[in-house]
Design an enzyme around this catalytic site. Structure first.
Site, PDB file in Angstrom:
ATOM      1  N   THR A 152      71.645  67.164  -8.028  1.00 50.58           N
ATOM      2  CA  THR A 152      70.667  68.177  -7.627  1.00 50.58           C
ATOM      3  C   THR A 152      70.930  68.609  -6.184  1.00 50.58           C
ATOM      4  O   THR A 152      71.471  67.832  -5.410  1.00 50.58           O
ATOM      5  CB  THR A 152      69.266  67.534  -7.722  1.00 50.58           C
ATOM      6  OG1 THR A 152      68.915  67.441  -9.092  1.00 50.58           O
ATOM      7  CG2 THR A 152      68.199  68.309  -7.002  1.00 50.58           C
ATOM      8  N   ARG A 184      61.189  68.818 -20.688  1.00 48.97           N
ATOM      9  CA  ARG A 184      60.982  67.880 -19.572  1.00 48.97           C
ATOM     10  C   ARG A 184      61.029  68.661 -18.250  1.00 48.97           C
ATOM     11  O   ARG A 184      61.885  69.495 -18.026  1.00 48.97           O
ATOM     12  CB  ARG A 184      62.089  66.826 -19.593  1.00 48.97           C
ATOM     13  CG  ARG A 184      62.006  65.790 -18.471  1.00 48.97           C
ATOM     14  CD  ARG A 184      62.911  66.114 -17.315  1.00 48.97           C
ATOM     15  NE  ARG A 184      63.011  65.021 -16.360  1.00 48.97           N
ATOM     16  CZ  ARG A 184      63.588  65.129 -15.166  1.00 48.97           C
ATOM     17  NH1 ARG A 184      64.113  66.275 -14.778  1.00 48.97           N
ATOM     18  NH2 ARG A 184      63.637  64.100 -14.349  1.00 48.97           N
ATOM     19  N   VAL A 185      60.048  68.384 -17.387  1.00 51.56           N
ATOM     20  CA  VAL A 185      60.049  68.990 -16.056  1.00 51.56           C
ATOM     21  C   VAL A 185      60.163  67.860 -15.043  1.00 51.56           C
ATOM     22  O   VAL A 185      59.455  66.848 -15.145  1.00 51.56           O
ATOM     23  CB  VAL A 185      58.753  69.795 -15.816  1.00 51.56           C
ATOM     24  CG1 VAL A 185      58.684  70.287 -14.375  1.00 51.56           C
ATOM     25  CG2 VAL A 185      58.678  70.971 -16.783  1.00 51.56           C
ATOM     26  N   GLY A 186      61.049  68.024 -14.077  1.00 54.82           N
ATOM     27  CA  GLY A 186      61.242  66.979 -13.072  1.00 54.82           C
ATOM     28  C   GLY A 186      60.509  67.271 -11.778  1.00 54.82           C
ATOM     29  O   GLY A 186      59.695  68.205 -11.697  1.00 54.82           O
ATOM     30  N   ASP A 187      60.828  66.498 -10.772  1.00 54.98           N
ATOM     31  CA  ASP A 187      60.163  66.602  -9.467  1.00 54.98           C
ATOM     32  C   ASP A 187      60.461  67.912  -8.742  1.00 54.98           C
ATOM     33  O   ASP A 187      59.676  68.351  -7.894  1.00 54.98           O
ATOM     34  CB  ASP A 187      60.600  65.441  -8.575  1.00 54.98           C
ATOM     35  CG  ASP A 187      62.122  65.418  -8.397  1.00 54.98           C
ATOM     36  OD1 ASP A 187      62.838  65.302  -9.419  1.00 54.98           O
ATOM     37  OD2 ASP A 187      62.592  65.524  -7.246  1.00 54.98           O
ATOM     38  N   THR A 204      65.690  63.929  -4.149  1.00 58.93           N
ATOM     39  CA  THR A 204      66.629  63.946  -5.267  1.00 58.93           C
ATOM     40  C   THR A 204      66.653  62.559  -5.892  1.00 58.93           C
ATOM     41  O   THR A 204      66.317  61.579  -5.235  1.00 58.93           O
ATOM     42  CB  THR A 204      68.044  64.346  -4.786  1.00 58.93           C
ATOM     43  OG1 THR A 204      68.995  64.031  -5.824  1.00 58.93           O
ATOM     44  CG2 THR A 204      68.469  63.605  -3.537  1.00 58.93           C
ATOM     45  N   GLY A 205      67.045  62.493  -7.160  1.00 59.07           N
ATOM     46  CA  GLY A 205      67.059  61.206  -7.838  1.00 59.07           C
ATOM     47  C   GLY A 205      66.349  61.328  -9.173  1.00 59.07           C
ATOM     48  O   GLY A 205      66.235  62.427  -9.721  1.00 59.07           O
ATOM     49  N   GLY A 231      63.653  62.040 -11.293  1.00 55.11           N
ATOM     50  CA  GLY A 231      62.444  62.819 -11.047  1.00 55.11           C
ATOM     51  C   GLY A 231      61.161  62.111 -11.427  1.00 55.11           C
ATOM     52  O   GLY A 231      60.140  62.240 -10.733  1.00 55.11           O
TER      53      GLY A 231
HETATM   54  N1  ASP Z   1      65.480  64.988  -9.270  1.00 59.85           N
HETATM   55  C1  ASP Z   1      66.169  65.666 -10.330  1.00 59.85           C
HETATM   56  C2  ASP Z   1      65.318  65.603 -11.572  1.00 59.85           C
HETATM   57  O1  ASP Z   1      64.840  64.538 -11.903  1.00 59.85           O
HETATM   58  C3  ASP Z   1      67.526  65.127 -10.626  1.00 59.85           C
HETATM   59  C4  ASP Z   1      68.424  64.878  -9.416  1.00 59.85           C
HETATM   60  O2  ASP Z   1      67.959  64.756  -8.294  1.00 59.85           O
HETATM   61  O3  ASP Z   1      69.626  64.785  -9.594  1.00 59.85           O
HETATM   62  O4  ASP Z   1      65.172  66.588 -12.243  1.00 59.85           O
END
Ligand code: ASP
Length: 321
Positions: free
Chosen positions: A182, A210-213, A232-233, A235
């Site tokens: 990300t 699915r919705v992430g952070d 990032t990481g 979510g």
């Molecule tokens: N944070 C992002 C998500 O979970 C993924 C990422 O940071 O690589 O959608």
């Protein structure tokens, strides 16, 4: 770390970068390009314009998990999340699960500027992208589809256990030795305004919808008059710890951005373990940092007194020089 404003930071995702050493040189070049383009904008425009420009360059690179390089869901399709926030005026815009725009970060900014809303999702957000004449996404990149086919094969052969709806972030942790990059940017302009922008294809093999952070203010991105942060990481963990809001709140309570980031990440790691997140942050006094509990998180900065763009956070190097 501390710099003289204007200051711009970018990152290319927290994850298991060791596996992708051969990609590192390309990533460093892309981060430098994003920093240089964003910084040029920062010379004459506000922080929000600069972070969007930087993220747009990262989305267009095709080698990171955003825009052209977005990972795919279990069906092999791209759906993307993005968000922007401006500390001056406390405005935010975000989109989730969009498929149409090549640059979701631009759509998020338009949601902030042209609507009364903060978050617009799915096909309705795609309709806005069409209406506003945004460029269309060409579909998944070849290298993403190749990685997807490899994973599907491993799942079919039982090499990786797959629970479709449950605890997929642990699965993601296993899979994300792969594509986990990300992108995001934060900036402090010379008027003291702060901004944050983030864009992602999400987690590889996520279930549709699915919705992430990255679409949620306070989770994947946040900016106020004290600081701006982008995460990032995985979510799901970042949403549960409200990582960026927490970091910015620590700055409001009196910590410098680098101290605040460390405190928020320590808490996050205690709750969810290593290998789950990273963030970049800058505050109104010019303190900044990039920090992560993963193998690596390529990130970089450029400030009035830093000379050219600098890139750090590669595996086996430290988060702060
Ligand atoms: N944070 C992002 C998500 O979970 C993924 C990422 O940071 O690589 O959608």
């Amino acid at each position: 770390m501390r710099g003289v404003p204007p200051i711009l930071l970018v990152h290319g995702g927290a994850g298991a970068w060791r596996t992708f050493r051969n990609k590192m040189r390309e990533v460093v070049t892309v981060l430098r390009n994003a920093l240089r383009s964003g910084y040029e904008v920062l010379g004459s425009a506000s922080a929000i314009e600069a972070v969007v420009e930087a993220v747009k360059v990262l989305e267009d690179s095709g080698i990171l998990n955003a825009g052209l390089g977005s990972v795919v869901d279990v069906r092999g399709e791209v759906t993307m999340d993005a968000g922007v926030m401006e500390g001056c005026g406390m405005r935010a815009g975000a989109v989730a699960a969009v498929t149409y725009p090549r640059n979701p970060v631009v759509l998020a900014k338009l949601v902030m500027e042209k609507t009364d809303h903060v978050l617009v999702v799915g096909r309705y957000a795609d309709e806005l992208a069409r209406l506003w004449g945004l460029q269309k996404h060409p579909g998944p990149a070849k290298r993403v589809l190749e990685r997807y086919s490899e994973l599907v094969k491993k799942l079919r052969e039982g090499e990786i256990p797959f629970k479709r709806f449950k605890k997929n972030y642990f699965l993601a942790k296993q899979l994300l030795g792969s594509l986990h990059d990300t992108v995001g940017a934060v900036a402090l302009d010379s008027n003291g305004c702060l901004a944050a922008a983030v864009s992602t294809g999400g987690i590889l093999m996520k279930i549709p919808g699915r919705v992430g952070d990255s679409a949620i203010p306070g989770a994947g991105f946040y900016a106020d008059d004290h600081a701006a942060a982008v995460a990032t990481g995985i979510g799901e963990t970042i949403i549960l710890s409200f990582l960026t809001l927490r970091t910015v709140s620590y700055v409001r309570e009196g910590l410098h951005a680098d101290e605040a980031a460390r405190k928020a990440m320590d808490r996050h790691t205690k709750l969810f373990g290593e290998g789950t997140a990273g963030l970049i942050v800058v505050d109104r006094d010019g303190y900044f940092d990039g920090i992560y509990n993963t193998e690596g998180m390529p990130w970089g900065y450029i400030a009035k007194d830093s000379g050219d763009a600098r890139v750090l956070g590669l595996p086996n190097s430290t988060s702060s020089p």
